[in-house]
Design an enzyme around this catalytic site. Structure first.
Site, PDB file in Angstrom:
ATOM      1  N   ALA A  72      73.869  26.445  51.793  1.00 46.32           N
ATOM      2  CA  ALA A  72      72.598  26.333  51.733  1.00 46.32           C
ATOM      3  C   ALA A  72      71.832  27.628  52.449  1.00 46.32           C
ATOM      4  O   ALA A  72      72.480  28.186  53.253  1.00 46.32           O
ATOM      5  CB  ALA A  72      71.895  25.339  52.246  1.00 46.32           C
ATOM      6  N   ASP A  73      70.681  27.956  51.951  1.00 49.07           N
ATOM      7  CA  ASP A  73      69.875  28.974  52.580  1.00 49.07           C
ATOM      8  C   ASP A  73      68.155  28.332  52.298  1.00 49.07           C
ATOM      9  O   ASP A  73      67.963  27.875  51.437  1.00 49.07           O
ATOM     10  CB  ASP A  73      69.942  30.178  51.788  1.00 49.07           C
ATOM     11  N   THR A  74      67.561  28.605  53.330  1.00 48.58           N
ATOM     12  CA  THR A  74      65.957  28.437  53.651  1.00 48.58           C
ATOM     13  C   THR A  74      65.501  29.619  53.569  1.00 48.58           C
ATOM     14  O   THR A  74      65.868  30.368  54.492  1.00 48.58           O
ATOM     15  CB  THR A  74      65.859  27.456  54.425  1.00 48.58           C
TER      16      THR A  74
END
Length: 196
Positions: A72-74
């Site tokens: 994931a990446d935010t």
């Protein structure tokens, strides 16, 4: 249940996966995030980052044929501009000043990759966050806590940053770093794995 690998060193993502009963190993991705063009729409860009992390991690765990990688990446965006992690306290002050009294978007892109056949599903979730109007002293006081320095957009909603926020529209956990409900839907719908 399948074996899971979290391709992230984020303590927040670890907590969220643990909270819903997923047992997992951590293999931090060594992906070069600068290899992806930031010219793509943010909804695509954030998924590309997650896919890059999943693929980089897969190379290191190919022997674990039954494993699923979660990456994931935010990112935080304001007026179409990505607000990354602050470089220093002045940068954090500038970011928080820009966010003051305004609504911004937080996107988390995630990918789930099955090692055995490379089957991969990526998705992204958007949450809108509205900050209170902050005076300079409130911003400086928050920066002195040290909390903003390793967070996209220079705040952490799960900590003292919660005191800066007027409201959110969307998934709270997405802002923390992993939209756990959407992730569960993908595991169920695409990988036939039920968490409940």
């Amino acid at each position: 249940m399948a074996e899971f690998i979290l391709a992230s060193g984020s303590p927040r993502r670890k907590e969220l996966l643990s909270a819903v009963g997923i047992d997992f190993d951590v293999v931090v991705s060594d992906a070069d995030e600068n290899s992806i063009s930031k010219d793509a729409p943010v909804e695509i860009y954030v998924q590309e980052l997650a896919l890059l992390k999943a693929a980089a991690t897969a190379k290191n765990v190919l022997k674990k044929k039954k494993a699923l990688i979660i990456a994931a990446d935010t990112i935080v965006t304001l007026d179409g501009k990505i607000l990354g992690k602050p470089q220093d306290e002045d940068d954090a002050f500038n970011m928080l000043s820009e966010l003051s009294g305004r609504t911004h978007a937080v996107y988390t892109g995630y990918c789930i990759m099955r090692i055995s056949d490379g089957f991969t599903v990526c998705n992204r979730v958007k949450t809108e966050v509205t900050f209170k109007l902050l005076d300079d002293e409130k911003i400086r006081s928050y920066i002195r806590t040290g909390e903003p320095m390793d967070k996209a957009g220079a705040y952490g909603i799960q900590g003292l940053g919660a005191l800066l926020i007027e409201k959110i529209d969307g998934d709270y956990f997405n802002v923390v770093g992993l939209p756990i409900s959407s992730l569960a839907d993908t595991l169920s719908g695409e990988f036939d794995i039920e968490l409940l």
